[in-house]
Design a protein around this motif. Structure first.
Motif, PDB file in Angstrom:
ATOM      1  N   THR A 116       2.263 -25.787  77.251  1.00  0.00           N
ATOM      2  CA  THR A 116       2.659 -25.403  75.900  1.00  0.00           C
ATOM      3  C   THR A 116       1.439 -25.340  74.986  1.00  0.00           C
ATOM      4  OG1 THR A 116       4.804 -26.456  76.212  1.00  0.00           O
ATOM      5  CG2 THR A 116       4.154 -25.960  73.959  1.00  0.00           C
ATOM      6  N   THR A 161      13.720 -25.442  75.635  1.00  0.00           N
ATOM      7  CA  THR A 161      14.718 -25.330  76.712  1.00  0.00           C
ATOM      8  C   THR A 161      14.508 -26.437  77.741  1.00  0.00           C
ATOM      9  OG1 THR A 161      14.817 -22.935  76.415  1.00  0.00           O
ATOM     10  CG2 THR A 161      15.667 -23.801  78.484  1.00  0.00           C
ATOM     11  N   SER A 187      10.289 -21.443  72.695  1.00  0.00           N
ATOM     12  CA  SER A 187      11.670 -21.516  73.191  1.00  0.00           C
ATOM     13  C   SER A 187      11.723 -22.096  74.596  1.00  0.00           C
ATOM     14  CB  SER A 187      12.337 -20.145  73.148  1.00  0.00           C
ATOM     15  OG  SER A 187      11.753 -19.278  74.091  1.00  0.00           O
ATOM     16  N   SER A 188      10.735 -21.786  75.446  1.00  0.00           N
ATOM     17  CA  SER A 188      10.749 -22.371  76.793  1.00  0.00           C
ATOM     18  C   SER A 188      10.476 -23.881  76.723  1.00  0.00           C
ATOM     19  CB  SER A 188       9.725 -21.675  77.698  1.00  0.00           C
ATOM     20  OG  SER A 188       8.425 -21.843  77.195  1.00  0.00           O
TER      21      SER A 188
END
Length: 162
Positions: free
Chosen positions: A56, A28, A24-25
């Protein structure tokens, strides 16, 4: 104390939670970059935008390791083996049996374990018990099925019963 299966379930659950946070980061940040026209809002040399794909990948590797470890603990067959604590010694059946006896009885049985078939008169000398005390002690141990006496001339040879 938690079992390995419970630890595996907790581990796997945490890996799922961390995977959701990492993914999700990532999305985003990507969404913020797209809203700014495809360029990082901080300029051409944005350290977050350049380093984030590596972060990531590292995050997903850590999550994968946690998930695999958790699954291995969940799938692992249950064993009866218990790891002894520091300083703890595993007791033998003989030691467990001795713990239920008096110190005099323990003394006799330890000698008999070291030297099976010890003559009763030799046993008396090794224990430093009187003839009557040793005789009564052996009679009691024999009725409980812990020793057996075999006649040999004027004395007896004493053995541990198995």
């Amino acid at each position: 104390m938690l079992t390995p299966k419970q630890i595996g379930i907790i581990n796997f659950g945490l890996s799922i939670l961390l995977a959701v946070i990492v993914i999700s980061s990532y999305f985003t940040i990507q969404d913020l970059v797209r809203k700014e026209g495809g360029e990082c809002p901080l300029g051409k040399e944005c350290p977050v935008h350049e380093a984030f794909p590596i972060q990531t990948i590292i995050g997903l590797l850590v999550v994968s390791a946690l998930a695999i470890t958790g699954l291995m603990l969940i799938v692992q067959p249950e064993t009866k083996f218990r790891i002894p604590q520091f300083g703890e010694r595993r007791k033998s059946e003989f030691d467990i049996m001795l713990s239920a006896l008096s110190s005099d009885e323990q003394k006799v049985l330890r000698i008999l374990k070291e030297q099976p078939g010890t003559p009763q008169n030799t046993l008396r000398l090794k224990t430093d018990f009187s003839k009557s005390k040793l005789s009564m002690l052996l009679k009691d141990l024999e009725t409980r099925g812990l020793v057996k006496k075999e006649a040999e001339g004027k004395t007896f040879r004493v053995y541990l019963k198995k």
